[in-house]
Design an enzyme around this catalytic site. Structure first.
Site, mmCIF file in Angstrom:
data_model
loop_
_atom_site.group_PDB
_atom_site.id
_atom_site.type_symbol
_atom_site.label_atom_id
_atom_site.label_comp_id
_atom_site.label_asym_id
_atom_site.label_seq_id
_atom_site.Cartn_x
_atom_site.Cartn_y
_atom_site.Cartn_z
ATOM 1 N N GLN A 85 0.931 -1.224 -0.061
ATOM 2 C CA GLN A 85 -0.078 0.003 0.081
ATOM 3 C C GLN A 85 0.890 1.149 -0.188
ATOM 4 O O GLN A 85 0.446 2.439 0.446
ATOM 5 C CB GLN A 85 -0.943 0.273 1.306
ATOM 6 C CG GLN A 85 -2.169 -0.973 1.051
ATOM 7 C CD GLN A 85 -2.926 -0.582 -0.038
ATOM 8 O OE1 GLN A 85 -3.171 0.521 -0.480
ATOM 9 N NE2 GLN A 85 -3.688 -1.701 -0.819
ATOM 10 N N SER A 86 1.846 1.262 -0.719
ATOM 11 C CA SER A 86 2.921 2.251 -0.774
ATOM 12 C C SER A 86 2.379 3.554 -1.550
ATOM 13 O O SER A 86 1.801 3.405 -2.503
ATOM 14 C CB SER A 86 4.257 1.998 -1.260
ATOM 15 O OG SER A 86 4.971 3.017 -1.716
ATOM 16 N N ASN A 87 2.340 4.682 -0.763
ATOM 17 C CA ASN A 87 1.968 5.686 -1.284
ATOM 18 C C ASN A 87 2.918 6.339 -2.406
ATOM 19 O O ASN A 87 2.475 7.223 -3.470
ATOM 20 C CB ASN A 87 1.456 6.877 -0.212
ATOM 21 C CG ASN A 87 0.641 6.380 0.750
ATOM 22 O OD1 ASN A 87 -0.558 6.287 0.484
ATOM 23 N ND2 ASN A 87 0.963 6.435 2.196
ATOM 24 N N ALA A 89 4.876 4.642 -4.230
ATOM 25 C CA ALA A 89 4.665 3.847 -5.144
ATOM 26 C C ALA A 89 3.674 4.315 -6.179
ATOM 27 O O ALA A 89 3.772 4.559 -7.536
ATOM 28 C CB ALA A 89 4.622 2.325 -5.002
#
Ligand SMILES: *Cc1c(COP(=O)(O)O)cnc(C)c1O
Length: 358
Positions: A85-87, A89
């Site tokens: 859930q990387s912002n 990325a």
């Protein structure tokens, strides 16, 4: 001094990706909820959740400088890593599309975390290539042990296809990226000056540390009135503070400054990490609810919820005078809420969804 700094910043390549300046707003109802003027400092929210790039967040400021560097290097694809859930990325994938590049992501995820939801859904909409690796053996950390190997593989594959990959380290936490928050410091200071505010502290969530590196460097280069209080959302200290110092000092060099920071200039609250990266805590869930119900503002379960929990804990402990003013840097992350629906609805005080009568 700040004009010299502004000129040094102007000389670095930059691509406009963010909607700037972001608003600076006082959270009056939050102050009332925390005991009012007798017990709680004034709280100014710096709304970097509203940077605009693909639903916003702090990575937009870093990416303005990083993407310009990638274009200078004639890259054709941006490659980066992070949690599922990387912002960072998600925003990297969007930034790539804005300048006509491809995006390839190496994301750490346990098998039960791979639902196409939240940030991962947006990665797919931007047409990013996603390569999963298994969850970290140490739950305190954001990424798994196979990251370097997978990254090397992805890079080699891209080159074999004739692409020119540009690898952005996790979180965009490089000296070039940190420059974004030196620039962000100038923006904040000009807003504070216009509003005649002299806050004593600035609270910010700390992950890969590029944001705090830029903020602490920016504060030192400008003689800002506040001290930066980082709140760690994952483990890894003191090594990560060492990284922050290195990033800040290399960013200073990029700006032609001989200033060199030491670990003593970085305060990092370790009390809000809980079970680790992406694992919300009771304080985090309470903070999300506080901001939602008193201000109509969304925090996130991975970063800003924990950072706000750190600020709330300091206020309740009486560590901040009621006559002080603090800035809370809202770094974004709300897309991650949708991947944590179960915890969020199980949190205290959530009314059940109404059943139709009869
Ligand atoms: C990445 C991120 C942070 C932390 O920034 P770092 O530079 O990685 O320390 C904080 N908040 C949100 C919402 C983020 O996505």
């Amino acid at each position: 001094m700040t004009t010299d700094l502004a000129h040094a910043l102007d000389r670095l390549p930059r691509v406009a990706l963010a909607t700037l300046p972001t608003p600076l707003q006082e959270a009056r109802r939050l102050r009332d909820a925390l005991g009012g003027p007798a017990r709680c400092p004034r709280i100014l929210l710096k709304r970097d959740d509203l940077t605009g790039l693909a639903l916003g967040g702090n990575k937009a400021r870093k990416l303005e400088f990083i993407v310009a560097d990638a274009l200078q290097a004639q890259a054709t694809v941006l490659v980066t890593t992070g949690g599922v859930q990387s912002n960072h990325a998600r925003m990297t994938a969007a930034a790539a599309r804005m300048v006509g590049l491809g995006a390839s992501l190496v994301l750490t995820a346990a098998p039960d975390e791979r639902d196409v939801q939240g940030n991962l859904l947006l990665d797919r909409l931007f047409g990013a290539e996603v390569h999963f690796i298994d969850a970290a053996s140490d739950p305190l950390l954001a990424t798994g042990p196979d990251e370097a190997a997978m990254l090397a593989l992805v890079e080699a594959e891209l080159r074999a296809r004739g692409e020119r990959p540009y690898v952005i380290p996790i979180g965009g936490s490089t000296p070039v990226g940190a420059v974004g928050y030196v620039s962000g410091t100038l923006e904040l200071l000009s807003q504070l000056e216009a509003a005649d505010e002299r806050p004593s502290r600035l609270y910010v969530a700390c992950g890969s540390r590029g944001t705090v590196a830029g903020l602490v460097l920016g504060a030192h280069l400008t003689g800002a009135p506040y001290r930066v209080h980082g709140v760690a959302v994952s483990g890894g200290d003191p090594a990560k503070t060492g990284r922050a110092v290195e990033i800040a000092n290399q960013a200073a060099a990029l700006l032609g400054s001989s200033l060199r920071l030491t670990p003593g200039e970085f305060d990092t609250d370790q009390s809000q990490i809980g079970a680790g990266y992406g694992r919300s805590t009771a304080g985090c869930l309470e903070a999300i609810e506080l901001l939602a119900r008193n201000e109509g503002i969304l925090l996130d379960p991975v970063y800003t919820g924990k950072a706000m929990a750190g600020l709330v804990a300091d206020i309740r402990a009486g560590a901040i005078g009621a006559a002080e003013t603090v800035v809370f840097l809202h770094t974004g992350g709300a897309p991650g809420l949708f991947a944590h629906a179960a915890e969020l609805t199980a949190a205290a005080g959530q009314p059940a969804v109404g059943q139709p009568a009869g």
